[in-house]
Design a protein around this motif. Sequence first.
Motif, PDB file in Angstrom:
ATOM      1  N   ASP A  95       0.235  -1.164  -0.078  1.00  0.00           N
ATOM      2  CA  ASP A  95      -0.069  -0.005  -0.072  1.00  0.00           C
ATOM      3  C   ASP A  95       0.530   1.744  -0.077  1.00  0.00           C
ATOM      4  N   LEU A  96       2.143   1.259  -0.215  1.00  0.00           N
ATOM      5  CA  LEU A  96       2.472   2.166  -0.339  1.00  0.00           C
ATOM      6  C   LEU A  96       3.775   2.425  -1.900  1.00  0.00           C
ATOM      7  N   CYS A  97       3.872   3.610  -1.918  1.00  0.00           N
ATOM      8  CA  CYS A  97       4.769   3.987  -3.667  1.00  0.00           C
ATOM      9  C   CYS A  97       5.994   5.132  -2.998  1.00  0.00           C
ATOM     10  N   LEU A  98       6.458   4.766  -4.195  1.00  0.00           N
ATOM     11  CA  LEU A  98       7.622   5.854  -3.269  1.00  0.00           C
ATOM     12  C   LEU A  98       7.141   7.052  -5.061  1.00  0.00           C
ATOM     13  N   TYR A  99       7.017   7.667  -5.274  1.00  0.00           N
ATOM     14  CA  TYR A  99       6.519   8.930  -6.087  1.00  0.00           C
ATOM     15  C   TYR A  99       7.576   9.786  -6.223  1.00  0.00           C
ATOM     16  N   GLU A 100       7.564  10.145  -7.378  1.00  0.00           N
ATOM     17  CA  GLU A 100       7.870  11.534  -8.903  1.00  0.00           C
ATOM     18  C   GLU A 100       7.375  12.970  -8.240  1.00  0.00           C
ATOM     19  N   ILE A 101       7.381  13.118  -7.988  1.00  0.00           N
ATOM     20  CA  ILE A 101       6.764  14.861  -8.425  1.00  0.00           C
ATOM     21  C   ILE A 101       7.980  15.751  -7.995  1.00  0.00           C
ATOM     22  N   GLY A 102       7.260  16.027  -9.752  1.00  0.00           N
ATOM     23  CA  GLY A 102       7.430  18.274  -9.758  1.00  0.00           C
ATOM     24  C   GLY A 102       8.375  17.623 -11.409  1.00  0.00           C
ATOM     25  N   GLY A 103       8.850  18.704 -11.843  1.00  0.00           N
ATOM     26  CA  GLY A 103       9.631  19.228 -11.899  1.00  0.00           C
ATOM     27  C   GLY A 103       8.970  18.287 -13.590  1.00  0.00           C
ATOM     28  N   ASN A 104       9.337  17.801 -14.971  1.00  0.00           N
ATOM     29  CA  ASN A 104       8.233  17.615 -15.912  1.00  0.00           C
ATOM     30  C   ASN A 104       7.238  16.334 -15.152  1.00  0.00           C
ATOM     31  N   ILE A 105       6.962  16.607 -14.214  1.00  0.00           N
ATOM     32  CA  ILE A 105       5.616  15.499 -14.385  1.00  0.00           C
ATOM     33  C   ILE A 105       5.146  16.247 -12.858  1.00  0.00           C
ATOM     34  N   GLN A 106       3.522  15.579 -12.768  1.00  0.00           N
ATOM     35  CA  GLN A 106       2.828  16.330 -11.869  1.00  0.00           C
ATOM     36  C   GLN A 106       3.503  15.735 -11.020  1.00  0.00           C
ATOM     37  N   GLU A 107       2.671  14.140 -10.883  1.00  0.00           N
ATOM     38  CA  GLU A 107       3.107  13.117 -10.088  1.00  0.00           C
ATOM     39  C   GLU A 107       2.676  11.882 -10.010  1.00  0.00           C
ATOM     40  N   ARG A 108       3.752  11.103  -9.882  1.00  0.00           N
ATOM     41  CA  ARG A 108       3.912   9.667 -10.985  1.00  0.00           C
ATOM     42  C   ARG A 108       4.308   8.711  -9.777  1.00  0.00           C
ATOM     43  N   CYS A 109       3.251   7.967  -9.890  1.00  0.00           N
ATOM     44  CA  CYS A 109       3.929   6.297  -8.507  1.00  0.00           C
ATOM     45  C   CYS A 109       4.187   5.475  -9.089  1.00  0.00           C
ATOM     46  N   LEU A 110       5.804   5.222  -8.226  1.00  0.00           N
ATOM     47  CA  LEU A 110       7.189   4.303  -9.443  1.00  0.00           C
ATOM     48  C   LEU A 110       6.916   2.990  -9.330  1.00  0.00           C
ATOM     49  N   ASP A 111       7.243   2.828 -10.133  1.00  0.00           N
ATOM     50  CA  ASP A 111       7.112   0.842 -10.737  1.00  0.00           C
ATOM     51  C   ASP A 111       8.589   0.955 -10.160  1.00  0.00           C
ATOM     52  N   GLU A 112       8.163   0.101  -8.240  1.00  0.00           N
ATOM     53  CA  GLU A 112       9.145  -0.732  -7.526  1.00  0.00           C
ATOM     54  C   GLU A 112      10.642  -0.905  -8.815  1.00  0.00           C
ATOM     55  N   GLU A 113      10.379  -0.901  -9.619  1.00  0.00           N
ATOM     56  CA  GLU A 113      12.178  -2.356 -10.798  1.00  0.00           C
ATOM     57  C   GLU A 113      12.776  -0.744 -11.598  1.00  0.00           C
ATOM     58  N   THR A 114      11.993   0.882 -10.567  1.00  0.00           N
ATOM     59  CA  THR A 114      12.808   2.180 -11.568  1.00  0.00           C
ATOM     60  C   THR A 114      14.280   1.782 -10.723  1.00  0.00           C
ATOM     61  N   TYR A 115      15.080   2.390 -11.886  1.00  0.00           N
ATOM     62  CA  TYR A 115      16.132   2.471 -11.547  1.00  0.00           C
ATOM     63  C   TYR A 115      16.512   4.064 -10.772  1.00  0.00           C
ATOM     64  N   MET A 116      17.222   5.188 -10.001  1.00  0.00           N
ATOM     65  CA  MET A 116      16.519   6.252  -9.525  1.00  0.00           C
ATOM     66  C   MET A 116      17.488   6.481 -10.617  1.00  0.00           C
ATOM     67  N   LYS A 117      19.059   6.091 -10.569  1.00  0.00           N
ATOM     68  CA  LYS A 117      19.911   7.327 -10.840  1.00  0.00           C
ATOM     69  C   LYS A 117      19.427   7.558 -12.781  1.00  0.00           C
ATOM     70  N   ASP A 118      18.719   6.937 -13.524  1.00  0.00           N
ATOM     71  CA  ASP A 118      18.085   6.888 -14.792  1.00  0.00           C
ATOM     72  C   ASP A 118      17.263   7.565 -14.401  1.00  0.00           C
ATOM     73  N   LEU A 119      16.694   7.644 -13.473  1.00  0.00           N
ATOM     74  CA  LEU A 119      15.125   8.513 -13.444  1.00  0.00           C
ATOM     75  C   LEU A 119      15.798   9.917 -13.170  1.00  0.00           C
ATOM     76  N   LEU A 120      16.120  10.300 -12.214  1.00  0.00           N
ATOM     77  CA  LEU A 120      17.051  11.093 -11.354  1.00  0.00           C
ATOM     78  C   LEU A 120      17.360  11.470 -13.111  1.00  0.00           C
ATOM     79  N   GLU A 121      18.163  11.264 -14.147  1.00  0.00           N
ATOM     80  CA  GLU A 121      18.611  11.800 -15.882  1.00  0.00           C
ATOM     81  C   GLU A 121      17.467  12.719 -16.163  1.00  0.00           C
ATOM     82  N   LEU A 122      16.171  11.484 -16.156  1.00  0.00           N
ATOM     83  CA  LEU A 122      15.127  12.366 -16.497  1.00  0.00           C
ATOM     84  C   LEU A 122      14.374  13.538 -16.305  1.00  0.00           C
ATOM     85  N   ASN A 123      14.211  13.201 -15.090  1.00  0.00           N
ATOM     86  CA  ASN A 123      14.202  14.365 -14.285  1.00  0.00           C
ATOM     87  C   ASN A 123      14.530  14.991 -12.794  1.00  0.00           C
TER      88      ASN A 123
END
Length: 637
Positions: A597-625
Amino acid sequence: MVTMVSKFVYYLHLSRRTGHYSVQNRARNAPGKPPYHRCNSQDSLDELAMDDYWTEVENITLSGEGDAEPQEEVQLKVPDEGEQEEAWLTEAGLATLFDESASDPEDMMGLLSTLTRTQAAAVEKRVEKLQQTLRKRNKQHQVPDVRDIFKLPGTPESKEDEAKSPERSENRKKDITTDGQAMGLGNRAGPAEQSVSEPETDINLEVSFSDQALSYKEGSKGSSEALTDADDKLPNFKLSRDKTGLTKVGNLSPQDMKKVHRLVLIEMTALFDTAGIDLKAHKAVKLKVKESGLFGVPLAALLEQDQRRQPGTKVPIILQRLISHIEDEGLDTEGLLRIPGAAIRVKAVCVELEGKFYEGLFPWESLKQHDAASLLKLFIRELPHPLLTVKYLSAFIAVLRLPTKKQQLQALNLLVLLLPESSRDTLKALMEFFQRVIDHKEQNKMTLNNVAVVMAPNIFMFKGFRNKISEQQEFSLATETANIVRLLIRYQNLLWTIPKFIMNQVRKQNTENQKKVSKDRAMMKLLKKMAYEREKHEKQEKPLSEVDSSSQGFIRVQAPQFSKVSMAVQLTEELQASDVLSRFLSQDSSVSVKREDLCLYEIGGNIQERCLDEETYMKDLLELNPSAEWFIKCIQR
């Protein structure tokens, strides 16, 4: 004048209320043919495999006989000339192209700047059609030249570009020429007659589907290779993993989902344009419908009614309860979904449910499993408008006219995303349930094919089509709708995914829009705050260029809902969203919420709000946003 919608009505005509279902087709299983064994291959539908379809049609017809209360029939409205193009442009967020007062032109330009070549061609085609219609009407209506639509302010074309522009436009016209037949039941070739084999099984989500289709079309010109029997089987399609994470329906904010809808509409239209298929969107004439109750109530009204009792409900409570009851009785029952309940008893139970369900007085222990399955199918059929909507029903059927299984799957993905949220969530719940039934096929004898052919008439056939159709046309409708249901069940794990190229376009549009909000003072303050926070973040964490070359970088993860309100997480090449959640839970023992029932969210930058897939690589996503912030929150289901 014969219209497209009349062909559509002629095609889909079947009325369980008036008994117009043709059950003559069951005679196709002539004496001498081998008996039909369920649990045979699930790879293709043949004449024998359709036997259950005609049995289900007959059962539906019989179950509707003797109904005392007549029900209003669905009537389709034919769009006036030019009306469809105006409606399409409006839904795509491009109404400013024919009505300057309709929306923010700067927002429209942000959308146009993200379009691919085939998407731009789809927009141009609708604008050209609208121009032609307005000229016929002799209206002084200013619609921009299609060559000027995609030219951003302040970026004039060079003379060389201007010289090439007509040629480019002409090439686009050739690419999207509608050489296919219109939607209907002509003597058109089926997919097996017009397609070439496609050995690939990966679904590329990074490149526009319509661009892929155009490349396929150009690469297969002159090829006459037809699908073999093996090619008619359902491939084991899979999504290629994306290090920035897959995005599922429900993972995004409503603001970004609105952008997704517009882009998906343009992309879906471009995909069909590339195959030469001209889609006609239809609308249902407003009906007098029940405003409360369980059966025969519009989905939106039923969910609003349920949400007053259980906030956050996304699937009708009665449907959830019927599914859970069927599963509680056991999914090993032979003929589940295929064998009907007793018609008189099912009608009586339906009346009893209407009176006792919400009060919690209905005696579920007395409800037989086959009766519950019949009630589930009745619930779908009784919806005032079809679950797949009148607007997109013809598009769902037209999917099979696309030349490859991969394109058919891509089109279904886009159509699922276009459905209203109530239809999309309800359809997902049904597909998940059907798959659980299929998982017990060794015991219940219900394979993918069996479930598809039984459920197809319940999902696709609805009230109000009185014209008679030939046996050949009805047989074509049967096999096509069964195949669509088969694809929906088989690939449901892929179909509710938002393609990455759409996500990239949303990010780009958000970035473009952010550049234009400087005129708004409130937004200026927000931008200043974001700039300050970004500067503060960079001082704390080191520049992105240094993070890329060093394992000493950190991200700050915030969790304001919990006692541990924030924590620093060291970035590594292998750090995934699941690792961040695990680390948080290990450091805050007071968390009583379940991990799922918990999720890590990406908020702000070039997206409003996005619940992350647990297999998301954080360093790659940080480069994108790089301007995003990271929050751990409870998922709102």
